[in-house]
Design a protein around this motif. Sequence first.
Motif, short mmCIF file in Angstrom:
data_model
loop_
_atom_site.label_atom_id
_atom_site.label_comp_id
_atom_site.label_asym_id
_atom_site.label_seq_id
_atom_site.Cartn_x
_atom_site.Cartn_y
_atom_site.Cartn_z
N GLU A 211 0.83 -1.19 0.00
CA GLU A 211 0.00 0.00 0.00
C GLU A 211 0.88 1.24 0.00
O GLU A 211 1.97 1.25 0.58
CB GLU A 211 -0.91 0.01 1.23
N ILE A 212 0.42 2.28 -0.66
CA ILE A 212 1.07 3.59 -0.55
C ILE A 212 0.72 4.15 0.81
O ILE A 212 -0.45 4.24 1.17
CB ILE A 212 0.58 4.52 -1.67
N ARG A 213 1.70 4.50 1.59
CA ARG A 213 1.50 4.90 2.98
C ARG A 213 1.11 6.38 3.06
O ARG A 213 1.86 7.25 2.61
CB ARG A 213 2.74 4.63 3.81
N ILE A 214 -0.05 6.64 3.66
CA ILE A 214 -0.50 8.02 3.82
C ILE A 214 0.42 8.77 4.75
O ILE A 214 0.57 9.99 4.64
CB ILE A 214 -1.96 8.04 4.34
N GLU A 215 1.08 8.04 5.68
CA GLU A 215 2.01 8.70 6.60
C GLU A 215 3.17 9.35 5.85
O GLU A 215 3.61 10.46 6.20
CB GLU A 215 2.55 7.69 7.63
N GLU A 216 3.65 8.66 4.81
CA GLU A 216 4.77 9.20 4.03
C GLU A 216 4.33 10.43 3.24
O GLU A 216 5.08 11.42 3.14
CB GLU A 216 5.31 8.13 3.10
N ILE A 217 3.14 10.38 2.67
CA ILE A 217 2.63 11.52 1.92
C ILE A 217 2.40 12.70 2.85
O ILE A 217 2.76 13.84 2.54
CB ILE A 217 1.33 11.14 1.19
N ALA A 218 1.81 12.44 4.02
CA ALA A 218 1.57 13.51 4.99
C ALA A 218 2.87 14.15 5.43
O ALA A 218 2.97 15.38 5.54
CB ALA A 218 0.81 12.95 6.19
N ALA A 219 3.90 13.32 5.67
CA ALA A 219 5.19 13.85 6.09
C ALA A 219 5.80 14.74 5.01
O ALA A 219 6.39 15.79 5.30
CB ALA A 219 6.14 12.70 6.43
#
Length: 315
Positions: A211-219
């Motif tokens: 999965e593409i991690r939303i945490e990485e995008i948010a960061a």
Amino acid sequence: MIIPEPYRSYLSPESRWLPATDWNVKLFGAHMQKVKQGWQVPLESHLAFELILILEGSQTTILENIRYDLHAGDILLIPPGCKHTNECNQEQGLTYFIAHFNVDEVLFRQEMSRHVQMLFPCGGEDNQRLTEVMMKWVDLLQHKEEYTTSDLFRMQAGLLEILAILAEQSSSRSQEAVSPTVAHYATLIAEAIKSRFNAGNIQREGLGDKEIRIEEIAASLQISPGYALETFQKVYGISPRRYLSELKLHEAKQLIHQPDLNLTRVAIMLGYSSLAHFSRQFRRWTGMSPSEYRQTDHGQHPFFRLNNRIPRDHI
């Protein structure tokens, strides 16, 4: 509208200025088809909007557990992410026209997700306006030669007219709008998901199995994961995970529709470690295997036959 800085030296304060627009607007899957009694489309949902015009006969659509009995002249709008089935139970069969479209204007999507009118019964004012545009698309289907650039512009112009009608209709029902900041971050998150999902990244990084991690995008946007989830859900009406799943499913269907690609190759192109893994995921999405899906009339969709008539330099 504030006059941009480069123009202020020679435009007076009384000058009228139209806002710039830079939206990604897409029309696809537009086709007309005549089907027999017993025809049905299994439970599915799309990342895009779906607009159906019944030309002859009748169709039953179950949309999020609500039944719509559609007859000649009726129009149904299915918003993104809404699960639905279509079937024809009439002995005389059914002729319909359908188009899928999308637009990355987040305020439009937010208004539509909250205040959309789905059914436009035959004879209503909005139905007449939508029908007039959609019948122009139907007329274009009668072309026996390759579509020209002017034809493609007419298709796009029709879509813009439909978007204007729907935006006018939904804004009259709207009571709440998201803030520009929320809209801005939701757009950036969607673009980040799509960017990570492009074919090069899928094959290189194997995103089919992860999965593409939303945490990485948010960061990367310097916001919290919780705020990222909240803003995205508020604008797009679905979670980032669901948005990614719809992207994957849409791409999978496009590849399966190409008869020159074997299914193992499709699985590899989507980043899955094996055909078996991809098949399990596709069955969870659609209720059927990729090979079963290819053997249905989906694999012979009129849209894909029509697209073969468009010169490559027009795509």
